[in-house]
Design an enzyme around this catalytic site. Structure first.
Site, PDB file in Angstrom:
ATOM      1  NE  ARG A 173       8.516  -2.651   5.663  1.00  0.00           N
ATOM      2  CZ  ARG A 173       7.176  -2.432   5.893  1.00  0.00           C
ATOM      3  NH1 ARG A 173       6.338  -2.064   5.166  1.00  0.00           N
ATOM      4  NH2 ARG A 173       6.556  -2.895   7.139  1.00  0.00           N
ATOM      5  CE  LYS A 206      -2.280  -1.098   3.904  1.00  0.00           C
ATOM      6  NZ  LYS A 206      -1.181  -2.338   4.254  1.00  0.00           N
ATOM      7  NE  ARG A 211       3.766  -5.387  11.280  1.00  0.00           N
ATOM      8  CZ  ARG A 211       4.894  -5.214  10.670  1.00  0.00           C
ATOM      9  NH1 ARG A 211       5.976  -5.633  11.405  1.00  0.00           N
ATOM     10  NH2 ARG A 211       5.247  -4.886   9.550  1.00  0.00           N
ATOM     11  NE  ARG A 236       7.697  -0.330   9.726  1.00  0.00           N
ATOM     12  CZ  ARG A 236       6.521  -0.311   9.424  1.00  0.00           C
ATOM     13  NH1 ARG A 236       6.033   0.307   8.274  1.00  0.00           N
ATOM     14  NH2 ARG A 236       5.567  -0.939  10.070  1.00  0.00           N
ATOM     15  NE  ARG A 248      -2.965  -1.978  11.229  1.00  0.00           N
ATOM     16  CZ  ARG A 248      -2.062  -1.455  10.321  1.00  0.00           C
ATOM     17  NH1 ARG A 248      -2.481  -0.441  10.011  1.00  0.00           N
ATOM     18  NH2 ARG A 248      -1.075  -2.073  10.053  1.00  0.00           N
TER      19      ARG A 248
HETATM   20  P1  ADP Z   1       2.115  -2.362   8.296  1.00  0.00           P
HETATM   21  O1  ADP Z   1       1.711  -1.819   6.841  1.00  0.00           O
HETATM   22  O2  ADP Z   1       3.621  -3.008   8.291  1.00  0.00           O
HETATM   23  O3  ADP Z   1       1.067  -3.069   9.137  1.00  0.00           O
HETATM   24  P2  ADP Z   1       1.825   0.296   9.460  1.00  0.00           P
HETATM   25  O4  ADP Z   1       2.698   1.370   9.409  1.00  0.00           O
HETATM   26  O5  ADP Z   1       0.391   0.341   8.837  1.00  0.00           O
HETATM   27  O6  ADP Z   1       2.563  -1.097   8.901  1.00  0.00           O
HETATM   28  O7  ADP Z   1       1.608   0.085  10.970  1.00  0.00           O
HETATM   29  C1  ADP Z   1       2.527  -0.080  11.779  1.00  0.00           C
HETATM   30  C2  ADP Z   1       2.030  -0.429  13.318  1.00  0.00           C
HETATM   31  O8  ADP Z   1       1.299   0.707  13.694  1.00  0.00           O
HETATM   32  C3  ADP Z   1       1.043  -1.846  13.438  1.00  0.00           C
HETATM   33  O9  ADP Z   1       1.538  -2.736  13.658  1.00  0.00           O
HETATM   34  C4  ADP Z   1       0.024  -1.157  14.529  1.00  0.00           C
HETATM   35  O10 ADP Z   1       0.720  -1.566  15.890  1.00  0.00           O
HETATM   36  C5  ADP Z   1       0.189   0.219  14.313  1.00  0.00           C
HETATM   37  N1  ADP Z   1      -1.000   0.949  13.656  1.00  0.00           N
HETATM   38  C6  ADP Z   1      -1.112   1.698  12.399  1.00  0.00           C
HETATM   39  N2  ADP Z   1      -2.361   1.734  12.099  1.00  0.00           N
HETATM   40  C7  ADP Z   1      -3.257   1.569  13.078  1.00  0.00           C
HETATM   41  C8  ADP Z   1      -4.334   1.443  13.464  1.00  0.00           C
HETATM   42  N3  ADP Z   1      -5.333   2.052  12.479  1.00  0.00           N
HETATM   43  N4  ADP Z   1      -5.090   0.787  14.754  1.00  0.00           N
HETATM   44  C9  ADP Z   1      -4.201   0.370  15.421  1.00  0.00           C
HETATM   45  N5  ADP Z   1      -2.995   0.396  15.268  1.00  0.00           N
HETATM   46  C10 ADP Z   1      -2.330   0.644  14.178  1.00  0.00           C
END
Ligand code: ADP
Length: 187
Positions: A129, A13, A142, A131, A90
């Site tokens: 990646r 994404k 995740r 991170r 989410r």
């Molecule tokens: P990825 O695409 O690898 O999941 P993100 O950058 O979208 O990475 O998210 C990284 C972390 O941030 C998630 O594992 C979660 O802990 C937190 N996070 C991101 N968006 C949300 C959300 N909408 N609700 C709850 N936690 C979130």
């Protein structure tokens, strides 16, 4: 154009975000980026969120909701071309909250774009990646969280007639072309 990007972590994404912005002029809200910025800045919100992020769990709803409300208020008034959300909603509670928020400002979603990628490919990508939260155990968690909490949104948005699926494998350009074909239809 108001769209949500839906897909497992590592489904690509974020990689497609710039191309979508360039072509359609939308602004983006990415909850993961917003959260990492809070962590980096050492804010109270960031300190609360960090343990959840490190473990690959969803951070509590109130933290994310406040960020989204602020982000949307700003975007809705500053960019008439619309917005794109990455990483939100989410789970079902977040999706329902988003519906309510958007109904209140009279700006319902046009489309939810689901990135379809199999898990084997995802683990490979995320391990490459590097991170902070990209170690094997967190990745696995995740994906579990995605399967359990986020995947039900595929059906939620299908029922609303908003879901479109794009295959998220192939070159970045291939995937971009598939996305643009879908978005050009509704633009
Ligand atoms: P990825 O695409 O690898 O999941 P993100 O950058 O979208 O990475 O998210 C990284 C972390 O941030 C998630 O594992 C979660 O802990 C937190 N996070 C991101 N968006 C949300 C959300 N909408 N609700 C709850 N936690 C979130």
């Amino acid at each position: 154009m108001r769209i949500v990007l839906l897909g497992a972590p590592g489904s690509g994404k974020g990689t497609q975000t710039d191309a979508i912005i360039a072509r359609h002029g939308v602004s983006t809200v990415a909850t993961g980026d917003l959260l990492r910025a809070e962590v980096a800045a050492g804010t109270e919100l960031g300190q609360r969120a960090k343990p959840y992020m490190d473990a690959g769990e969803l951070v509590p709803f109130d933290i994310v909701l406040g960020m989204i409300e602020n982000g949307l208020k700003t975007l809705a008034v500053t960019n008439p071309r619309g917005f794109m959300m990455d990483g939100f909603p989410r789970d079902l509670a977040q999706a329902e909250a988003l519906d309510k928020l958007l109904a209140k400002i009279n700006q319902p979603l046009d489309l939810v774009l689901f990135f379809e990628v199999d898990y084997e490919e995802i683990v490979k990508r995320l391990l490459g990646r590097g991170r902070a939260d990209d170690n094997e155990e967190t990745i696995r968690n995740r994906l579990r969280v995605f399967e359990e909490k986020t995947a039900p949104l595929i059906e939620y948005y299908t029922r609303k007639g908003l879901l479109r699926t794009v295959r998220g494998t192939g070159t970045i350009e291939d995937i971009g072309a598939r996305i643009h074909a879908v978005l050009d239809e509704i633009a």
